[in-house]
Design a protein around this motif. Sequence first.
Motif, PDB file in Angstrom:
ATOM      1  N   CYS A   1       0.820  -1.214   0.000  1.00  0.00           N
ATOM      2  CA  CYS A   1       0.000   0.000   0.000  1.00  0.00           C
ATOM      3  C   CYS A   1       0.856   1.267   0.000  1.00  0.00           C
ATOM      4  O   CYS A   1       0.548   2.226  -0.712  1.00  0.00           O
ATOM      5  N   ILE A   2       1.905   1.262   0.779  1.00  0.00           N
ATOM      6  CA  ILE A   2       2.791   2.428   0.835  1.00  0.00           C
ATOM      7  C   ILE A   2       3.497   2.617  -0.508  1.00  0.00           C
ATOM      8  O   ILE A   2       3.596   3.735  -1.010  1.00  0.00           O
ATOM      9  N   PHE A   3       3.964   1.528  -1.110  1.00  0.00           N
ATOM     10  CA  PHE A   3       4.600   1.606  -2.426  1.00  0.00           C
ATOM     11  C   PHE A   3       3.623   2.187  -3.460  1.00  0.00           C
ATOM     12  O   PHE A   3       3.975   3.086  -4.217  1.00  0.00           O
TER      13      PHE A   3
ATOM     14  N   CYS B   1       1.973   5.874  -7.292  1.00  0.00           N
ATOM     15  CA  CYS B   1       0.778   6.190  -8.078  1.00  0.00           C
ATOM     16  C   CYS B   1       0.115   7.503  -7.666  1.00  0.00           C
ATOM     17  O   CYS B   1      -0.280   8.291  -8.515  1.00  0.00           O
ATOM     18  N   PHE B   2      -0.006   7.729  -6.382  1.00  0.00           N
ATOM     19  CA  PHE B   2      -0.739   8.889  -5.922  1.00  0.00           C
ATOM     20  C   PHE B   2       0.178  10.085  -5.654  1.00  0.00           C
ATOM     21  O   PHE B   2      -0.030  11.172  -6.170  1.00  0.00           O
TER      22      PHE B   2
END
Length: 62
Positions: free
Chosen positions: A50-52, A57-58
């Motif tokens: 999730c952190i990656f 991406c975000f």
Amino acid sequence: MRLRTYKMKGSVSRKGNYYDNACIESFHSVLKKDLVYLEKFKTRKEAKKCIFEYITCFYNGK
């Protein structure tokens, strides 16, 4: 020892200069507020994924 092997210099903040780390501390703050404090990760692997995704991406797609 490894740094010398690859002809690299270690990077550390200067004593008493809190501005040396300001950019990364600001990023960590945003990451925690936008993602980490809002999620309940079941595993370390899930948290890393999730952190990656957040970073690539975000937060900073380029």
